[in-house]
Scaffold this motif. Structure first.
Motif, PDB file in Angstrom:
ATOM      1  N   VAL A 109      38.679  50.365  48.112  1.00  0.00           N
ATOM      2  CA  VAL A 109      39.258  49.301  47.297  1.00  0.00           C
ATOM      3  C   VAL A 109      40.771  49.432  47.368  1.00  0.00           C
ATOM      4  CG1 VAL A 109      39.473  48.298  45.004  1.00  0.00           C
ATOM      5  CG2 VAL A 109      37.259  49.212  45.755  1.00  0.00           C
ATOM      6  N   LEU A 169      42.443  43.388  43.558  1.00  0.00           N
ATOM      7  CA  LEU A 169      41.606  44.468  44.067  1.00  0.00           C
ATOM      8  C   LEU A 169      40.838  43.934  45.277  1.00  0.00           C
ATOM      9  CD1 LEU A 169      40.197  45.773  40.651  1.00  0.00           C
ATOM     10  CD2 LEU A 169      42.177  46.629  41.910  1.00  0.00           C
ATOM     11  N   THR A 220      44.395  48.316  46.084  1.00  0.00           N
ATOM     12  CA  THR A 220      44.964  47.788  44.847  1.00  0.00           C
ATOM     13  C   THR A 220      46.379  47.271  45.093  1.00  0.00           C
ATOM     14  OG1 THR A 220      43.672  49.385  43.557  1.00  0.00           O
ATOM     15  CG2 THR A 220      45.517  48.309  42.449  1.00  0.00           C
TER      16      THR A 220
END
Length: 229
Positions: free
Chosen positions: A170, A159, A172
């Motif tokens: 964020v 992350l 991923t």
């Protein structure tokens, strides 16, 4: 009335040749007398010419010898320069390998106290660095402590907290919609430890703040660690 006598043209040509011949002989005689008077005789000129030719030959040979010496010195200089460049490149390569070995040593030093520790999965020495504005490289060592008799099978998830176009987001990895081939790079399968490193792609203009690594087993988080950039 005046009577003019006309000579045939062959006689005229012969007379003209005679005049030119006498004039030429007279000119050569005057030229030789002048050379004798000034001391420039034909024999002396030949000797001087021979001496000049000898000097020219000697200077040419000396020039060729110096040219050969200069060329040899230049070749030697080029060889030494190429050798120096090769040695510099080898030194840089060895320095890079030495730095990598130091990192490996640090990783494995962290492994030793956990090998006989409590059961569980741990993340050791998570690090990250920007290679380019759109590339983030991360490294870490994932270990299974204790005397486990079975292999650990799971996956790692990254992350990345970053600012993109002025907004905090964020990122991923792997993405939720990633194909199986992309997810395979994040698979974990080891008994004692597994070293994990890769390069993550970043959006253009992204400013990375931190990276968090998670170890998942059947969707459950077994270990996690965060590092700031």
């Amino acid at each position: 009335m005046t009577v003019k006598s006309h000579l045939p043209w062959p006689l005229k040509a012969a007379f003209l040749a005679l005049v030119l011949g006498v004039g030429g002989a007279l000119a050569m005689s005057i030229y030789d007398l002048g050379r004798d008077f000034t001391g420039h005789k034909s024999g002396v000129s030949k000797q001087q010419l021979a001496e000049l030719n000898d000097k020219i030959s000697a200077l040419t040979a000396e020039r060729d010898r110096f040219s050969t010496t200069v060329n040899a010195a230049e070749s030697q200089l080029n060889i030494e320069k190429a050798t120096q460049e090769q040695l510099s490149q080898q030194i840089r390569t060895l320095e890079g390998e030495n730095a990598k070995l130091k990192e490996d040593l640090a990783f494995f030093e962290g492994l030793l106290p956990n090998a006989t520790g409590s059961q569980g999965i741990t993340i050791q020495r998570l690090s990250a660095e920007l290679l380019t504005p759109t590339q983030l490289r991360y490294r870490m060592l994932i270990m299974q402590g204790g005397k486990s008799s079975s292999d650990f099978v799971g996956e790692v998830q990254l992350l990345v907290t970053a600012t993109v176009a002025g907004k905090s987001t964020v990122l991923t990895f792997p993405a939720a919609n990633a194909v199986a081939a992309d997810k395979a790079a994040y698979r974990l399968d080891f008994k004692y430890y597994q070293r994990v490193e890769a390069i993550l792609p970043l959006p253009e203009g992204a400013v990375v703040k931190a990276i968090q690594a998670k170890v998942l087993e059947k969707g459950q988080t077994r270990a996690q660690q965060t590092t700031n950039l």
